[in-house]
Write a protein that holds these residues in place. Structure first.
Motif, mmCIF file in Angstrom:
data_model
loop_
_atom_site.group_PDB
_atom_site.id
_atom_site.type_symbol
_atom_site.label_atom_id
_atom_site.label_comp_id
_atom_site.label_asym_id
_atom_site.label_seq_id
_atom_site.Cartn_x
_atom_site.Cartn_y
_atom_site.Cartn_z
ATOM 1 N N LEU A 68 21.080 -5.824 67.121
ATOM 2 C CA LEU A 68 22.317 -5.097 66.831
ATOM 3 C C LEU A 68 23.214 -5.030 68.067
ATOM 4 N N MET A 69 22.608 -4.888 69.245
ATOM 5 C CA MET A 69 23.389 -4.861 70.482
ATOM 6 C C MET A 69 24.098 -6.194 70.712
ATOM 7 N N PHE A 70 23.465 -7.291 70.301
ATOM 8 C CA PHE A 70 24.051 -8.612 70.515
ATOM 9 C C PHE A 70 24.959 -9.046 69.372
ATOM 10 N N LEU A 71 25.046 -8.243 68.305
ATOM 11 C CA LEU A 71 25.894 -8.623 67.174
ATOM 12 C C LEU A 71 27.366 -8.755 67.578
ATOM 13 N N PRO A 72 27.970 -7.764 68.259
ATOM 14 C CA PRO A 72 29.362 -7.960 68.683
ATOM 15 C C PRO A 72 29.522 -9.101 69.674
ATOM 16 N N VAL A 73 28.493 -9.325 70.504
ATOM 17 C CA VAL A 73 28.540 -10.446 71.446
ATOM 18 C C VAL A 73 28.647 -11.760 70.683
ATOM 19 N N GLY A 74 27.818 -11.879 69.631
ATOM 20 C CA GLY A 74 27.849 -13.093 68.833
ATOM 21 C C GLY A 74 29.192 -13.299 68.157
ATOM 22 N N LEU A 75 29.802 -12.213 67.684
ATOM 23 C CA LEU A 75 31.103 -12.320 67.036
ATOM 24 C C LEU A 75 32.179 -12.774 68.019
ATOM 25 N N VAL A 76 32.128 -12.263 69.241
ATOM 26 C CA VAL A 76 33.095 -12.668 70.264
ATOM 27 C C VAL A 76 32.919 -14.136 70.616
ATOM 28 N N VAL A 77 31.668 -14.563 70.746
ATOM 29 C CA VAL A 77 31.398 -15.968 71.075
ATOM 30 C C VAL A 77 31.936 -16.885 69.986
ATOM 31 N N VAL A 78 31.696 -16.513 68.725
ATOM 32 C CA VAL A 78 32.176 -17.331 67.604
ATOM 33 C C VAL A 78 33.703 -17.374 67.573
ATOM 34 N N ALA A 79 34.344 -16.230 67.868
ATOM 35 C CA ALA A 79 35.804 -16.174 67.839
ATOM 36 C C ALA A 79 36.432 -17.003 68.962
ATOM 37 N N ARG A 80 35.825 -16.982 70.137
ATOM 38 C CA ARG A 80 36.407 -17.670 71.291
ATOM 39 C C ARG A 80 36.005 -19.137 71.346
ATOM 40 N N HIS A 81 34.792 -19.444 70.906
ATOM 41 C CA HIS A 81 34.292 -20.818 70.963
ATOM 42 C C HIS A 81 33.664 -21.158 69.613
ATOM 43 N N PRO A 82 34.443 -21.641 68.670
ATOM 44 C CA PRO A 82 33.888 -21.980 67.357
ATOM 45 C C PRO A 82 32.684 -22.912 67.500
ATOM 46 N N PRO A 83 31.544 -22.489 67.005
ATOM 47 C CA PRO A 83 30.328 -23.278 67.214
ATOM 48 C C PRO A 83 30.264 -24.505 66.316
ATOM 49 N N THR A 84 29.603 -25.517 66.811
ATOM 50 C CA THR A 84 29.316 -26.687 65.987
ATOM 51 C C THR A 84 27.987 -26.480 65.282
ATOM 52 N N LEU A 85 27.759 -27.242 64.235
ATOM 53 C CA LEU A 85 26.501 -27.133 63.497
ATOM 54 C C LEU A 85 25.327 -27.488 64.394
ATOM 55 N N ALA A 86 25.507 -28.495 65.246
ATOM 56 C CA ALA A 86 24.427 -28.911 66.142
ATOM 57 C C ALA A 86 24.082 -27.809 67.131
ATOM 58 N N ALA A 87 25.099 -27.125 67.672
ATOM 59 C CA ALA A 87 24.859 -26.056 68.642
ATOM 60 C C ALA A 87 24.120 -24.893 68.001
ATOM 61 N N VAL A 88 24.549 -24.508 66.795
ATOM 62 C CA VAL A 88 23.867 -23.424 66.091
ATOM 63 C C VAL A 88 22.428 -23.820 65.775
ATOM 64 N N GLY A 89 22.232 -25.075 65.379
ATOM 65 C CA GLY A 89 20.878 -25.551 65.095
ATOM 66 C C GLY A 89 19.986 -25.472 66.321
ATOM 67 N N CYS A 90 20.518 -25.848 67.485
ATOM 68 C CA CYS A 90 19.737 -25.761 68.736
ATOM 69 C C CYS A 90 19.401 -24.313 69.063
ATOM 70 N N ALA A 91 20.365 -23.409 68.867
ATOM 71 C CA ALA A 91 20.128 -21.999 69.171
ATOM 72 C C ALA A 91 19.091 -21.396 68.226
ATOM 73 N N VAL A 92 19.178 -21.733 66.949
ATOM 74 C CA VAL A 92 18.190 -21.235 65.986
ATOM 75 C C VAL A 92 16.810 -21.809 66.307
ATOM 76 N N ALA A 93 16.762 -23.096 66.652
ATOM 77 C CA ALA A 93 15.488 -23.710 67.027
ATOM 78 C C ALA A 93 14.892 -23.019 68.249
ATOM 79 N N ALA A 94 15.744 -22.638 69.201
ATOM 80 C CA ALA A 94 15.256 -21.912 70.380
ATOM 81 C C ALA A 94 14.645 -20.580 69.968
ATOM 82 N N GLY A 95 15.283 -19.902 69.031
ATOM 83 C CA GLY A 95 14.733 -18.630 68.567
ATOM 84 C C GLY A 95 13.394 -18.799 67.881
ATOM 85 N N VAL A 96 13.285 -19.831 67.035
ATOM 86 C CA VAL A 96 12.031 -20.067 66.325
ATOM 87 C C VAL A 96 10.931 -20.491 67.291
#
Length: 299
Positions: free
Chosen positions: A201-229
Motif C-alpha cells: 500500500l505504501m508503494f501504491l502511489p509510487v507505482g502510480l507516479v512511475v506509470v504516469a511519468r514513464h509509461p511502462p512497456t509490456l516487457a518492462a512490466v513482465g521483467c518486474a513481475v518476474a522479479a517479484g515471483v
C-alpha cells in the motif's frame, strides 16, 4: 497432499517404506540451491526493467507480488490486532520496503554481485553478535577485511551505491530482529503477511507516479513481475519447504553462498565482470559466514 505424506514405493506384499533422512536432506539442499538461484536471477531480470521503470518502479511491482503471495499464505486478520501487535508490523513494513528499494538502487549503481555481498553483512552481523567466542571474532575480522577490499578507494568506486547496499544490510538485520518480535506477538505468518500488505500500500502511489511519468512497456512490466515471483514468491515457498528438511544451521550455512550466486548471475546474465580483488572480498564475506556457521554446528 504434503510431501511428508507421499508414500514410498510399495511392492506386492510389502509395507510402505518411510522416506530416508538422507533423501529428505538432499531434497532440502536441492531446494536451497534453487531458491538462491531463483532469488538472484529474479534480481537480474528485474534490473532489465530499470531503463523503463527505474529501481523504484521495479521494487513497487515486487512489493505487490510479495503482498499477494504472503496474504494468500498468511491469511491475517488485521482488524483483531492490538497496538502492541501493530507497531512492530508497521516497522517491519517500512523496513521491508526500504530494504528492497536500497538493494535495487545499489544493484543499478554497483552491480548485482557487490550489492548482494554488502547486503549480506546484515544477517552476518546479527549472527556474529549473538555469540562472544574467538571463532566469531575471527570471522568478524575476515568479513571486515572483505568489506575493506570491496570498498577500497579507487577512481571507479561508487560510494553512493555502496552506501545504499550497506543501508540494505542494516535493513536486513532490522528485518530479522523485527520478524522475531512479530513472530512472538502474532501466530503463523500473519505478521509478515500484514507487513507485506502495508508495504504494498505504501508503494501504491509510487507505482502510480512511475506509470504516469514513464509509461511502462509490456516487457518492462513482465521483467518486474518476474522479479517479484522469482525473488519473493519462490524463495518464500522454498524456504518453508527447506526448513522442514534441513537444520537451521545448515540452512544458514548454505545461505552464505548467495553472494557468489549473485556474482555469477551478474557475470553470466548481465555481463557484470569483477576484478580478482572483488572476488576475494566476496570470498572473505562468504568464508566468514561459513566458518561461523560450521563452528556453531560443531559446538
Amino acid at each position: 497432499m504434503t510431501v511428508e505424506s507421499v508414500p514410498g514405493d510399495v511392492s506386492a506384499g510389502s509395507r510402505p517404506r518411510a522416506r530416508r533422512p538422507g533423501a529428505r536432506r538432499l531434497g532440502g539442499v536441492v531446494t536451497m540451491a534453487g531458491s538462491g538461484l531463483s532469488n538472484q536471477v529474479g534480481a537480474a531480470v528485474g534490473s532489465l526493467a530499470f531503463p523503463v521503470l527505474g529501481p523504484v518502479g521495479v521494487v513497487a511491482v515486487r512489493q505487490y507480488v510479495a503482498a499477494v503471495v504472503l496474504l494468500a499464505v498468511g491469511r491475517p486478520r488485521p482488524l483483531s490486532f492490538t497496538w502492541g501487535q501493530w507497531w512492530p508490523v508497521l516497522l517491519l513494513a517500512g523496513v521491508f520496503g526500504t530494504m528492497n528499494l536500497s538493494l535495487y538502487s545499489a544493484i543499478d549503481r554497483i552491480g548485482l554481485g557487490l550489492a548482494v555481498t554488502l547486503e549480506f553483512l546484515g544477517p552476518l552481523t546479527v549472527a556474529l553478535a549473538a555469540t562472544r567466542n574467538r571463532v566469531d571474532a575471527g570471522c568478524a575480522v575476515i568479513a571486515a577485511a572483505g568489506v575493506v577490499t570491496l570498498m577500497r578507494p579507487r577512481p571507479s568506486a561508487d560510494y553512493v551505491g555502496m552506501g545504499l547496499a550497506l543501508l540494505a544490510a542494516a535493513c536486513w538485520a532490522s528485518y530479522i530482529l523485527l520478524n522475531r518480535a512479530v513472530g512472538r506477538r502474532l501466530p503463523g505468518a500473519q505478521g509478515a503477511a500484514t507487513a507485506a500488505g502495508v508495504s504494498a500500500l505504501m508503494f501504491l502511489p509510487v507505482g502510480l507516479v512511475v506509470v504516469a511519468r514513464h509509461p511502462p512497456t509490456l516487457a518492462a512490466v513482465g521483467c518486474a513481475v518476474a522479479a517479484g515471483v522469482l525473488s519473493s514468491a519462490v524463495p518464500y515457498v522454498a524456504d518453508l519447504f527447506t526448513l522442514r528438511r534441513v537444520p537451521a544451521q545448515t540452512f544458514g550455512l548454505f545461505m552464505s553462498v548467495n553472494p557468489v550466486l549473485a556474482a555469477l548471475v551478474g557475470l553470466i546474465g548481465l555481463g557484470q565482470g569483477l576484478a580478482w580483488t572483488e572476488w576475494a572480498g566476496i570470498g572473505a564475506v562468504v568464508a566468514a559466514n561459513g566458518l561461523s556457521m560450521t563452528a556453531r554446528r560443531g559446538g
